[in-house]
Design a protein around this motif. Structure first.
Motif, PDB file in Angstrom:
ATOM      1  N   ARG A   1       1.312 -67.786 -18.962  1.00 55.76           N
ATOM      2  CA  ARG A   1       0.152 -67.294 -19.690  1.00 55.76           C
ATOM      3  C   ARG A   1       0.327 -65.815 -20.049  1.00 55.76           C
ATOM      4  O   ARG A   1       0.023 -65.372 -21.149  1.00 55.76           O
ATOM      5  CB  ARG A   1      -1.093 -67.476 -18.802  1.00 55.76           C
ATOM      6  N   ARG A   2       0.836 -65.048 -19.063  1.00 51.63           N
ATOM      7  CA  ARG A   2       1.025 -63.613 -19.290  1.00 51.63           C
ATOM      8  C   ARG A   2       2.033 -63.343 -20.397  1.00 51.63           C
ATOM      9  O   ARG A   2       1.818 -62.495 -21.260  1.00 51.63           O
ATOM     10  CB  ARG A   2       1.469 -62.945 -17.994  1.00 51.63           C
TER      11      ARG A   2
ATOM     12  N   HIS B   1       0.542 -64.256 -23.673  1.00 50.93           N
ATOM     13  CA  HIS B   1      -0.485 -63.250 -23.986  1.00 50.93           C
ATOM     14  C   HIS B   1       0.163 -61.992 -24.589  1.00 50.93           C
ATOM     15  O   HIS B   1      -0.302 -61.467 -25.605  1.00 50.93           O
ATOM     16  CB  HIS B   1      -1.233 -62.916 -22.700  1.00 50.93           C
ATOM     17  N   SER B   2       1.230 -61.517 -23.967  1.00 48.62           N
ATOM     18  CA  SER B   2       1.938 -60.322 -24.447  1.00 48.62           C
ATOM     19  C   SER B   2       2.485 -60.540 -25.850  1.00 48.62           C
ATOM     20  O   SER B   2       2.369 -59.684 -26.731  1.00 48.62           O
ATOM     21  CB  SER B   2       3.114 -59.998 -23.521  1.00 48.62           C
TER      22      SER B   2
ATOM     23  N   LYS C   1       1.498 -62.700 -28.064  1.00 45.31           N
ATOM     24  CA  LYS C   1       0.382 -62.801 -29.002  1.00 45.31           C
ATOM     25  C   LYS C   1      -0.094 -61.407 -29.395  1.00 45.31           C
ATOM     26  O   LYS C   1      -0.260 -61.081 -30.572  1.00 45.31           O
ATOM     27  CB  LYS C   1      -0.784 -63.568 -28.355  1.00 45.31           C
TER      28      LYS C   1
ATOM     29  N   ARG D   1      -0.908 -67.666 -28.995  1.00 49.17           N
ATOM     30  CA  ARG D   1      -2.296 -67.775 -28.548  1.00 49.17           C
ATOM     31  C   ARG D   1      -2.587 -69.184 -28.035  1.00 49.17           C
ATOM     32  O   ARG D   1      -3.193 -69.361 -26.976  1.00 49.17           O
ATOM     33  CB  ARG D   1      -3.245 -67.447 -29.699  1.00 49.17           C
TER      34      ARG D   1
ATOM     35  N   GLU E   1      -1.053 -69.542 -24.740  1.00 47.76           N
ATOM     36  CA  GLU E   1      -1.792 -68.788 -23.720  1.00 47.76           C
ATOM     37  C   GLU E   1      -3.021 -69.572 -23.274  1.00 47.76           C
ATOM     38  O   GLU E   1      -3.303 -69.688 -22.085  1.00 47.76           O
ATOM     39  CB  GLU E   1      -2.233 -67.421 -24.280  1.00 47.76           C
ATOM     40  N   LEU E   2      -3.741 -70.115 -24.243  1.00 50.23           N
ATOM     41  CA  LEU E   2      -5.002 -70.792 -23.919  1.00 50.23           C
ATOM     42  C   LEU E   2      -4.791 -72.140 -23.250  1.00 50.23           C
ATOM     43  O   LEU E   2      -5.538 -72.522 -22.359  1.00 50.23           O
ATOM     44  CB  LEU E   2      -5.866 -70.946 -25.181  1.00 50.23           C
TER      45      LEU E   2
END
Lengths: 111, 341
Positions: A54-55, A58-59, A61, A77, A80-81
């Motif tokens: 996820r991290r 996230h980065s 994105k 994204r 991540e979600l």
């Protein structure tokens, strides 16, 4: 998802706000860092480490948004979600989308 | 507004984000430094002074939520403005940041104009808070300032057991008539410096100064193991210091000072009294009246220090106190046994 690899308006805005030289340096830094982030994301997926996955997504994105790499941002994204809980993430698609973003960004830098 | 420029700590695990934020901050005229995760940020914050933090949330080692909680728990850091800059999604995450004390939330990529506005307003607020703290430290005691910072300000009182010490200079009015005004103030300043020292080194606070007299509290706002003993120790130090001061005064051909002190122990009502605009940490109650009466009685009884029975009972060597039986005080219905030290 047929989003364009790069939104030139976003990059132009970045240049206007921070200076053309700085924006170019920043983009070069991103191009250096991004393959590492993608590698981390793949590693996390292989290891089943949901947090790290996820991290990394996230980065990716967050940076993709900075340069207007719209398609890359959208895919990151989505990763991540949804995390690692559901169906396996499409890592091959990520490579494809990143390659196109990379080329488009390099094109802007050279152009 | 050159005075509002600040030293900003940027906390982000992503290199591109760190560089971009640093550039933005510097273009706005502020100085910046960077930390790549929460743990490094906390180390920097302990080692250096910053005016503001730009904080990412998603980070390895120690994330932004943990940093917010750690900052809030540290008394010397908790007034530090924190602006969260994140591309974290979900309203609940933003709410959580604000609840944890973040000043504001800026989504990434951060808009330069918005960042500029948030930085100036946060730095300006911090400047005002720092100013307030400095004023508070000067006009209130450090303990009261801390108490205010920790508990926030509210008019209201607490009932607690404390020792109250009154002390003043004997015949200061007569003494000051023979001195030039500058010398009077200088003498008072020296006297107050010594008295504050004696009080605070024994855990008390000076909460009132009138002319040449002062009132000190032991056991409020911070509790003390044995307020009576601390108050008596402070009085002892006061007399010791004045003896030294008098030697210097004598050597300089200047007038000497004589003191009287009264101490009473018991229940008091302590708290902030006044209005929302103007208030002071005060302490009222029978114990306060008694301490004032005891101090005034030192002149009549020709003693240096008079204490009440409850103060004497708190002393480890209470036998040393000499009993003076059945003294009547104005405002007290019964005659009291008091003690001279």
């Amino acid at each position: 998802m047929s989003a364009s690899p790069l939104d030139p308006a976003v990059f132009a805005e970045l240049q206007a706000a921070t200076g053309a030289d700085f924006a170019a340096e920043l983009a070069a830094t991103f191009l250096e860092e991004a393959p590492g982030m993608i590698a981390q994301l793949k590693q996390a997926a292989a290891a089943g480490d949901g947090d790290a996955f996820r991290r990394a997504a996230h980065s990716l994105k967050s940076n993709a948004n900075t340069f207007g790499a719209t398609a890359l941002a959208a895919l990151a994204r989505q990763m991540e979600l949804s995390g690692l809980g559901g169906p396996a993430p499409d890592l091959a698609a990520l490579d494809r989308v990143y390659t196109r973003a990379d080329a488009a960004l390099r094109g802007l830098l050279d152009g | 507004m050159a005075e509002a420029l600040g030293h900003v700590l940027i906390v982000d695990d992503n290199k591109v984000n760190r560089l971009l934020l640093a550039r933005n901050v510097e273009l706005l005229g502020h100085r910046s430094e960077a930390a790549e995760n929460g743990k490094v940020a906390m180390e920097r914050l302990r080692a250096e002074t910053f005016d503001l933090i730009l904080l990412d949330i998603e980070m390895p080692e120690m994330d932004g939520f943990e940093v917010l909680a750690a900052i809030k728990a540290a008394p010397d850091l908790r007034d530090m403005p924190v602006i969260v800059t994140s591309s974290l999604e979900g309203l609940e995450n933003i709410v959580r940041c604000i609840e944890l004390g973040a000043e504001d939330y800026l989504p990434k990529p951060v808009n330069q104009v918005l960042l500029g506005a948030r930085l100036s307003s946060s730095l300006e607020k911090k400047r005002l808070r720092d100013e307030q703290k400095r004023l508070l430290d000067r006009f209130a005691t450090h303990e009261v300032a801390l108490d205010l910072q920790n508990s926030g300000f509210s008019i209201g009182g607490k009932r607690l057991t404390a020792s109250v010490l009154f002390c003043d200079i004997r015949d200061f009015t007569a003494l000051s008539e023979d001195l030039p005004p500058e010398a009077t103030i200088e003498l008072l300043n020296t006297y107050y410096t010594l008295m504050f020292d004696a009080v605070s080194s024994n855990g008390g606070i000076v909460n009132l100064m009138i002319g040449d007299g002062l009132m000190a509290l032991f056991g409020a706002p911070q509790p003390l193991a044995n307020p009576a003993q601390s108050a008596v120790a402070a009085a002892g130090e006061m007399f010791g210091m004045i003896t030294v001061l008098n030697q210097e005064q004598r050597a300089a051909g200047a007038p000497e000072i004589r003191l009287g002190a009264g101490i009473a122990t018991g229940e008091v009502v302590a708290g902030y009294a006044g209005t929302d605009d103007r208030a002071a940490y005060t302490c009222v109650g029978k114990t306060v009246n008694l301490a004032a009466r005891l101090e005034a009685h030192t002149k009549i009884a020709c003693r240096r220090i008079l204490i009440d029975e409850q103060t004497r009972n708190g002393l480890p060597d209470s036998a040393k106190a000499e009993k003076i039986e059945q003294v009547e005080f104005k405002g007290f219905s019964e005659a009291l046994d008091i003690f001279a030290l």
